[in-house]
Motif scaffolding. Structure first.
Motif, mmCIF file in Angstrom:
data_model
loop_
_atom_site.group_PDB
_atom_site.id
_atom_site.type_symbol
_atom_site.label_atom_id
_atom_site.label_comp_id
_atom_site.label_asym_id
_atom_site.label_seq_id
_atom_site.Cartn_x
_atom_site.Cartn_y
_atom_site.Cartn_z
ATOM 1 N N ASP A 56 0.831 -1.214 0.000
ATOM 2 C CA ASP A 56 0.000 0.000 0.000
ATOM 3 C C ASP A 56 0.860 1.257 0.000
ATOM 4 N N TRP A 57 2.103 1.127 -0.521
ATOM 5 C CA TRP A 57 2.996 2.300 -0.441
ATOM 6 C C TRP A 57 3.249 2.975 -1.782
ATOM 7 N N PHE A 58 3.000 2.303 -2.908
ATOM 8 C CA PHE A 58 3.229 2.942 -4.214
ATOM 9 C C PHE A 58 1.899 3.318 -4.877
ATOM 10 N N TRP A 59 1.934 4.294 -5.779
ATOM 11 C CA TRP A 59 0.691 4.699 -6.440
ATOM 12 C C TRP A 59 0.120 3.580 -7.314
ATOM 13 N N TRP A 60 0.943 2.599 -7.674
ATOM 14 C CA TRP A 60 0.425 1.466 -8.462
ATOM 15 C C TRP A 60 0.050 0.269 -7.568
ATOM 16 N N GLY A 61 -0.006 0.510 -6.259
ATOM 17 C CA GLY A 61 -0.254 -0.588 -5.324
ATOM 18 C C GLY A 61 -1.721 -0.957 -5.165
ATOM 19 N N LYS A 62 -1.883 -2.079 -4.497
ATOM 20 C CA LYS A 62 -3.221 -2.586 -4.191
ATOM 21 C C LYS A 62 -3.859 -1.727 -3.094
ATOM 22 N N GLY A 63 -3.072 -1.492 -2.037
ATOM 23 C CA GLY A 63 -3.535 -0.692 -0.909
ATOM 24 C C GLY A 63 -4.867 -1.176 -0.395
ATOM 25 N N GLU A 64 -5.591 -0.270 0.253
ATOM 26 C CA GLU A 64 -6.964 -0.606 0.645
ATOM 27 C C GLU A 64 -7.831 0.003 -0.424
ATOM 28 N N ASN A 65 -8.167 -0.790 -1.422
ATOM 29 C CA ASN A 65 -8.957 -0.304 -2.554
ATOM 30 C C ASN A 65 -8.310 0.864 -3.288
ATOM 31 N N LEU A 66 -6.996 0.856 -3.376
ATOM 32 C CA LEU A 66 -6.315 1.934 -4.102
ATOM 33 C C LEU A 66 -6.517 1.724 -5.607
ATOM 34 N N ASN A 67 -6.024 0.609 -6.129
ATOM 35 C CA ASN A 67 -6.205 0.292 -7.549
ATOM 36 C C ASN A 67 -6.893 -1.057 -7.656
ATOM 37 N N LYS A 68 -7.593 -1.267 -8.767
ATOM 38 C CA LYS A 68 -8.262 -2.562 -8.961
ATOM 39 C C LYS A 68 -7.267 -3.560 -9.547
ATOM 40 N N GLU A 69 -7.420 -4.818 -9.177
ATOM 41 C CA GLU A 69 -6.522 -5.859 -9.686
ATOM 42 C C GLU A 69 -6.554 -5.905 -11.213
ATOM 43 N N GLU A 70 -7.764 -5.814 -11.781
ATOM 44 C CA GLU A 70 -7.853 -5.909 -13.251
ATOM 45 C C GLU A 70 -7.128 -4.739 -13.926
ATOM 46 N N ASP A 71 -7.103 -3.588 -13.274
ATOM 47 C CA ASP A 71 -6.398 -2.442 -13.848
ATOM 48 C C ASP A 71 -4.882 -2.649 -13.784
ATOM 49 N N TYR A 72 -4.427 -3.222 -12.668
ATOM 50 C CA TYR A 72 -2.991 -3.518 -12.548
ATOM 51 C C TYR A 72 -2.572 -4.511 -13.639
ATOM 52 N N ILE A 73 -3.416 -5.501 -13.855
ATOM 53 C CA ILE A 73 -3.115 -6.498 -14.896
ATOM 54 C C ILE A 73 -3.063 -5.820 -16.267
ATOM 55 N N ALA A 74 -4.014 -4.906 -16.514
ATOM 56 C CA ALA A 74 -4.027 -4.187 -17.796
ATOM 57 C C ALA A 74 -2.760 -3.340 -17.949
ATOM 58 N N LEU A 75 -2.284 -2.791 -16.835
ATOM 59 C CA LEU A 75 -1.059 -1.983 -16.864
ATOM 60 C C LEU A 75 0.143 -2.831 -17.287
ATOM 61 N N TRP A 76 0.256 -4.010 -16.717
ATOM 62 C CA TRP A 76 1.352 -4.922 -17.059
ATOM 63 C C TRP A 76 1.260 -5.360 -18.524
ATOM 64 N N LYS A 77 0.041 -5.742 -18.925
ATOM 65 C CA LYS A 77 -0.117 -6.238 -20.292
ATOM 66 C C LYS A 77 0.243 -5.145 -21.299
ATOM 67 N N PHE A 78 -0.222 -3.930 -21.008
ATOM 68 C CA PHE A 78 0.088 -2.848 -21.925
ATOM 69 C C PHE A 78 1.597 -2.601 -21.960
ATOM 70 N N THR A 79 2.223 -2.637 -20.789
ATOM 71 C CA THR A 79 3.672 -2.390 -20.713
ATOM 72 C C THR A 79 4.430 -3.375 -21.612
ATOM 73 N N VAL A 80 4.096 -4.657 -21.476
ATOM 74 C CA VAL A 80 4.793 -5.673 -22.276
ATOM 75 C C VAL A 80 4.468 -5.476 -23.764
ATOM 76 N N GLU A 81 3.187 -5.309 -24.071
ATOM 77 C CA GLU A 81 2.806 -5.216 -25.489
ATOM 78 C C GLU A 81 3.370 -3.959 -26.149
ATOM 79 N N TYR A 82 3.394 -2.871 -25.410
ATOM 80 C CA TYR A 82 3.905 -1.624 -25.983
ATOM 81 C C TYR A 82 5.415 -1.722 -26.236
ATOM 82 N N LEU A 83 6.146 -2.189 -25.223
ATOM 83 C CA LEU A 83 7.607 -2.255 -25.378
ATOM 84 C C LEU A 83 8.016 -3.315 -26.393
#
Ligand code: BMA
Length: 402
Positions: free
Chosen positions: A206-233
């Motif tokens: 719960d310490w980074f802006w991309w973290g799970k935290g207490e309802n900070l970011n949704k799991e599906e959004d984190y997954i989309a972030l990773w997928k985009f990162t790999v696909e873009y690079l």
């Protein structure tokens, strides 16, 4: 503490081997004998590195250190110096670097290390045969605050988000940096240095802006972030020298709920090459109230868990970041790390253990170091760790790029 010896280990090794076999059968056996990268047209050197790391992981532990040649506890900016090398005579096998603030066009990273220096050190260490890994404590693209800003920014920057362009612009800074990581090979041709790329780390915290935290970011959004990162690079920008590492934090991984707890936010086997774990928690973390005798057992159990997960996916397991801040334990290296990772076939399959940076005491005005320096009370034990046949430092590495 009851420490296993090779003799007492044999029956338990057999038992754990049987367990591993049945786990692999349950979880789906490895697809092929040698693991393959998620980047199908990775460079020959990148493929060789991954395969050699997989091979080496069966019998050795590669030792890594963050920012090792940039500064140490009592020195700063002395070419070719490293606390690890001062104590053992060798550089670590794995060099860790962080590119936080590259995304803002800064000249130096968040710890004051110039990016031109990082480029030079990555190239030089590669030419000596060492391995490089990059993490990214990037600023929050929405608020401009540090990595430690608790703002739920992921939804805004993934595809469909109102600031998606910011994510692309951020990744573009890495593409440009990656362009600087080219060296001339023996035939005079330019080749890219293979990089273990480890963005979006410790996302279950719960310490980074991309973290799970207490309802900070949704799991599906984190997954989309990773997928985009790999696909873009990989697909849009054509980078083919990256080995992608996933690295949740041990403090938020529940040993009673494995492998699900580890796999929170996992984008899928087609996006990840290394099953990493950041583990400070079990090694003497100041917030962990349990005694080291208990946390040591948890360190072993968590290493077994990532080893199992990696085996079931035919990938490599690694302790991507960790250590004991200030090294209060004289025999940390042999008792806490070496003996723990020699416990059984599973723990032995951990590919590398990277300890975090040795902050310069004068500049940073704090005691924040994870490798010993000359004169430190764990230095002798670190030399024993270095000399043990299981551990590999730079001077003992075989050619991992062939
Ligand atoms: C953290 C600490 C910070 C540092 C950051 C990036 O774990 O070491 O002081 O800024 O990593 O290196």
């Amino acid at each position: 503490m009851n420490r296993p010896t090779y003799r007492t280990l044999i029956p338990s090794l057999f038992a754990s081997l049987m367990l591993s076999i049945s786990f692999a059968a349950l979880a789906g056996s490895p697809k092929s004998a040698t693991p393959t990268l998620v980047t199908k047209d990775a460079t020959a050197q990148t493929v060789a590195l991954y395969k050699n790391m997989a091979k080496l992981s069966a019998t050795t532990l590669l030792f890594g250190h963050q920012n090792t040649t940039a500064y140490g506890v009592k020195w700063i900016g002395e070419p070719h110096r490293s606390d690890v090398r001062d104590v053992t005579g060798s550089y670590p096998a794995v060099f860790g670097w962080d590119i936080g603030h590259l995304e803002s066009g800064d000249e130096a990273n968040l710890d004051g290390m110039k990016f031109t220096f990082v480029t030079d050190e990555i190239k030089a260490s590669y030419l000596r045969g060492a391995i490089n890994t990059i993490s990214w404590h990037m600023r929050d693209p929405i608020t401009g605050g540090s990595s430690w800003t608790k703002n739920p920014s992921i939804a805004d920057i993934i595809p469909g988000g109102k600031s998606h362009k910011k994510l692309k612009a951020t990744l573009d800074t890495f593409v440009a940096f990656n362009e600087t990581l080219k060296v001339k090979n023996t035939e005079g041709k330019l080749e890219y240095v293979p990089i273990i790329f480890r963005p979006w780390h410790e996302h279950n915290g719960d310490w980074f802006w991309w973290g799970k935290g207490e309802n900070l970011n949704k799991e599906e959004d984190y997954i989309a972030l990773w997928k985009f990162t790999v696909e873009y690079l990989r697909d849009t920008k054509g980078l083919n020298n990256l080995i992608f590492a996933f690295s949740p934090d041990r403090s938020r991984m529940d040993l009673d709920k494995l492998p699900a707890s580890y796999l929170y936010g996992y984008p899928g086997d087609d996006y990840i090459d290394i099953i990493g774990l950041d583990n400070y928690w079990d090694l003497g973390h100041s917030y962990n109230p349990l005694p080291l005798t208990e946390t040591r057992a948890h360190f072993i159990a968590s290493a077994e868990a990532i080893s199992d997960i990696a085996a079931s996916k035919n990938k490599i397991a690694a302790l991507s970041e960790g250590g004991q801040e200030k090294l209060g334990q004289d025999k940390f290296w042999t008792e806490m790390i070496l003996e723990s990772l020699l416990t059984n076939e599973k723990t032995k399959r951990i590919s590398y253990f990277l300890v975090w940076r040795n902050a310069n005491k004068a500049r940073e005005k704090m005691d924040h170091f994870y490798a010993p320096y000359v004169g430190h009370k764990s230095a002798d034990d670190f030399v024993k760790f270095y000399k043990h046949p299981f551990t590999v430092f730079e001077n003992e590495l075989p050619n991992v790029y062939q």
